[in-house]
Design an enzyme around this catalytic site. Structure first.
Site, short mmCIF file in Angstrom:
data_model
loop_
_atom_site.label_atom_id
_atom_site.label_comp_id
_atom_site.label_asym_id
_atom_site.label_seq_id
_atom_site.Cartn_x
_atom_site.Cartn_y
_atom_site.Cartn_z
N ASP A 139 0.47 -8.59 -3.67
CA ASP A 139 0.09 -7.47 -2.79
C ASP A 139 -0.05 -6.17 -3.59
OD1 ASP A 139 0.77 -9.48 -1.02
OD2 ASP A 139 1.80 -8.17 0.38
N ALA A 177 0.85 -1.20 0.00
CA ALA A 177 0.00 0.00 0.00
C ALA A 177 0.88 1.24 0.00
CB ALA A 177 -0.93 -0.02 1.21
#
Ligand code: PMV
Length: 311
Positions: free
Chosen positions: A148, A110
């Site tokens: 991810d 992120a």
């Protein structure tokens, strides 16, 4: 070189429902985005040559981004900025994080995705954002599969196979999950290396385990589309057992999965690299089942998160 940063950028976290570790060996992973993981705000400093600053209070980060720093976050952010030809000085970046760091919920991806978006802008092509973020992710994890970053950049529910374009998966309605952080530290890179060592020592034993994890994901794709939660839960339990046999579970993660099943969860497994970090559980079908699960974990001193994965 991009002379400026965009003022804001967001990225999702992720929960891997199936396929962690096996994804490194080419098996499919199924992962869902956790929105609201990170919002970065960039403010230009009066002096464009001033050292770049990064502050994310929820992750206890307050860093000067200097080229000689050994701090992995500093190195990852500078790698990501550099990959996109972004500015390396003259900004203060502040982050508002909605998920814990280092718990297997995709915080590092992120961060790298949001940093890439500060340079490339909100309308940038997802693949370009992912590529740039992987420059930073490699600092944290060596050779990440990319699952991810893909979820952090694209959102939604994805089926990901290393080296291929991810596929959005149909979901027959919101999927309630409970995620519980064991609060045990772990290193994704060390766990991936440990699986590699076991694979290299016992290749003919470990290969079928990785293949079976891939099969869990394939079966789960249908269970998700059909909203067949008992089947999904059973596949999660199998996937957890397979991960345990790879050596990436831990007594506390096993205990947490047992707690979830004891109080009626349909399935539970570790999520992410394991060794610590989080488990994910599917509550039973009754409206009160999720509360029962939450109460059981709170009584054991944990802080469970109740989320609905959205179609
Ligand atoms: O970032 P984590 O800790 O959730 O783990 C990533 C998943 C792994 O499959 C273990 C590694 C990878 O690169 O896909």
């Amino acid at each position: 070189m991009a002379l400026s940063l965009h003022p804001r950028a967001e990225a999702c976290g992720k929960v891997i429902l199936f396929g962690e570790h096996a994804v490194v060996y080419g098996q499919p992973a199924i992962a869902a985005a956790l929105p609201g993981a990170l919002l970065l705000t960039a403010t230009a400093l009066a002096d464009p040559a001033a050292t770049m600053m990064l502050k994310i209070p929820a992750w206890d980060l307050d860093l000067s981004l200097t080229a000689d720093s050994e701090h992995p976050v500093v190195r990852a952010v500078l790698e990501t900025l550099g990959y996109c030809d972004g500015p390396l000085h003259g900004y203060a970046i502040v982050g508002d994080a909605g998920l814990p760091a280092g718990a297997g919920l995709g915080s590092s991806a992120a961060l790298c995705v949001a940093v890439a978006r500060l340079v490339l802008g909100p309308d940038a092509d997802a693949e370009a954002v992912v590529e740039a973020s992987l420059a930073g992710e490699r600092v944290f994890h060596g050779a990440p599969s990319g699952v991810d970053s893909q979820v952090a950049a694209r959102g939604g529910l994805l089926r990901f196979v290393r080296g291929s374009e991810p596929e959005s998966l149909p979901l027959g309605g919101p999927l309630p999950v409970v995620i519980v952080d064991s609060k045990q530290d772990r290193s994704t890179g060390a766990l991936v290396s440990a699986v590699r060592a076991r694979h290299d020592r016992f290749t003919m034993v470990v290969r079928p385990i990785l293949d079976a994890i891939g099969q869990c994901g394939l079966n789960a794709t249908h269970a998700l589309a059909d909203r067949d939660l008992p089947r999904l839960g059973e596949l999660m339990n199998i996937n957890h057992g397979l991960l345990k046999s790879l050596g990436v579970s831990s007594p506390i993660l096993d205990e947490m999965c047992s707690t979830a099943l004891r109080v009626g969860a349909l399935g539970a497994k570790l999520t992410g690299a394991g060794g610590g970090g989080c488990i994910v559980a599917i509550p039973g079908p009754e409206p009160t089942d999720r509360d029962t699960l939450l109460t059981a974990f709170r009584e054991d001193g944990f802080h469970p998160l109740a989320l609905d994965i959205q179609p």
